[in-house]
Design an enzyme around this catalytic site. Sequence first.
Site, PDB file in Angstrom:
ATOM      1  N   SER A 138     -45.837  -4.580 -79.238  1.00  9.30           N
ATOM      2  CA  SER A 138     -44.616  -4.088 -78.623  1.00  9.30           C
ATOM      3  C   SER A 138     -44.884  -2.835 -77.788  1.00  9.30           C
ATOM      4  CB  SER A 138     -43.577  -3.849 -79.717  1.00  9.30           C
ATOM      5  OG  SER A 138     -42.293  -3.805 -79.185  1.00  9.30           O
ATOM      6  N   ASP A 166     -39.199 -14.347 -77.819  1.00  3.96           N
ATOM      7  CA  ASP A 166     -39.198 -12.936 -78.195  1.00  3.96           C
ATOM      8  C   ASP A 166     -37.946 -12.248 -77.649  1.00  3.96           C
ATOM      9  OD1 ASP A 166     -39.790 -10.147 -78.506  1.00  3.96           O
ATOM     10  OD2 ASP A 166     -41.921 -10.652 -78.579  1.00  3.96           O
ATOM     11  N   HIS A 204     -40.080 -11.759 -82.678  1.00  3.54           N
ATOM     12  CA  HIS A 204     -40.770 -10.718 -81.920  1.00  3.54           C
ATOM     13  C   HIS A 204     -42.250 -10.674 -82.286  1.00  3.54           C
ATOM     14  CE1 HIS A 204     -41.528  -7.126 -79.732  1.00  3.54           C
ATOM     15  NE2 HIS A 204     -41.555  -6.312 -80.767  1.00  3.54           N
TER      16      HIS A 204
END
Length: 554
Positions: free
Chosen positions: A240, A495, A523
Amino acid sequence: MIRATTRRRPALALALAVLGATSLAACTTGSGPDQARPGPASAGADPADRPELRRFYGQKLAWRPCGDLRCASLTVPMDYSRPGNGKTFVLPVAKAATATADRRIGSLVYNPGGPGERGVQALRDGLADDLGRGLRERFDIVAFDPRGVGESEPALTCAAPDRPDEPDQESAPPAAPVPLHPRTAAERAAALADARATAEACRKASGQLLPHVGTADAARDLDVLRAALGEPRLTYVGWSYGTSLGTSYAEQFPRRVRAMVLDGAVDPALDWRQRMLNQAKGFKDAVDTYARTCADVVEKGCPGAAPEEIRALIGRLVERTEREPLPVEGSEEGIDAAGVVSALSLSMYTPEAQWEGLSAALRAADGGDGTPLAALATEAEEEQPGDAGEGSDGSGGTGTPDGSADSSDPAASEVPEDNAEAALIAVNCLDVPHPRDERAYWDALAPAEKAAGVYGTTGLTGELVCKDWPAGPERPHRVSAAGVPPVLVVGTAGDPATPYDEAVSLARQFPGGMLLSFRAAGHTGYGRDACVDRKVEDYLIALTKVRPGTTCTP
């Protein structure tokens, strides 16, 4: 990103974003408004050769036991343009020494996300145990808290210290909530006032730190850590926001990369509005996927017999809580529409772990009890620092450039409870340029609603906190990392927080970039699927390339 239920999910960076606080940071910035973007470090311009940086690059980490781990402190300059001014950050570093001596390749450094996620705490929570055995046999797993984050000293905060002589703030009536879509002049003025109050609180509490917590400086810290670990080249995994950190490192130090995995990619070419809209649409689509596929994951526990029933229930809850909050046990305020949107978004990260709880909470909320849904919306806030022994093992606090620590220093205080939120705001607002004119935000409201409904409008209004923030000089840009070896980008098709198209774009921007696609909801991919894990770990260990078009399906 938002706190989720598995150890490897980035913990908090979207806790604010789903209420509209920010987009994920990607664009890099220098140490201050007068500094240009740092260029790549070539063999003839090694930062370690700069006389004023030698004391930092020459550090030897003084490892000491801290439970099952080894801990140390790393000192880095607060301002890389003025490294000799005496101002520093001291970063906690932790290591799980898992490598087998005769098979050891080196250290693997990771960032679990954010901005604001604490790498050391993730390692304490057992992240190394979740990595593949083959990977652990070849690497020691190393984590650190980025500058201003977690047990970094100093650490960011947006909270004023408690003053005994001040009146009890809890007795003051709560401010009226900002609507999901502020339409009137009064509603927009309230939204602006709320954003300004947040920004001003951060400036008062952490003003001197704010220009120095950007991603580019954190990437420079990462190179100092690489040198202190004794590694000629970096092996790195970033989830991320960690992909932004990794991208910045690759741009500044392309020839210092051995292997790099960027999972849940952030595209640095997008501006603030594109990033916000892309992410908001990702959450809208993820909630729609939940309604459509709930029965496949939760089976009989879904809050509706058909997708249309689930969508209708969610719509009723949002409309109902915009008029009046649902009652929540132990709370006078209850849960409002923003809380409902937050709970929904927070639950999109790991469907296999979260959708059952979300389904039960939606059923209870439809019956008038907002308590389970409020628990989902505040999950990140409840999981605050303060575990037994934390801060006493030497992994945080103060230190010196030789890596030693002074555990008796009174400045080694507890991490502020709001630190993750403060870091989220500070890094995002500094990294991504935002317009100063409020009209730019209001002009984007209708397109945001059209593209992503309430996820778009809450995302847009949350960007207001960055309107008056001290901005770095960086602008949206395509990756420039000539000389970097092949970087592996992992993109998850469903996602919600880092949409798949950003992974596709980032992989194309890297010279020799590789894309590994994961056809699933949720995610990020590494740590959730055996196929993804195998491809990632083969690359990290043996530098095995991933062929174009490679896709994993659960």
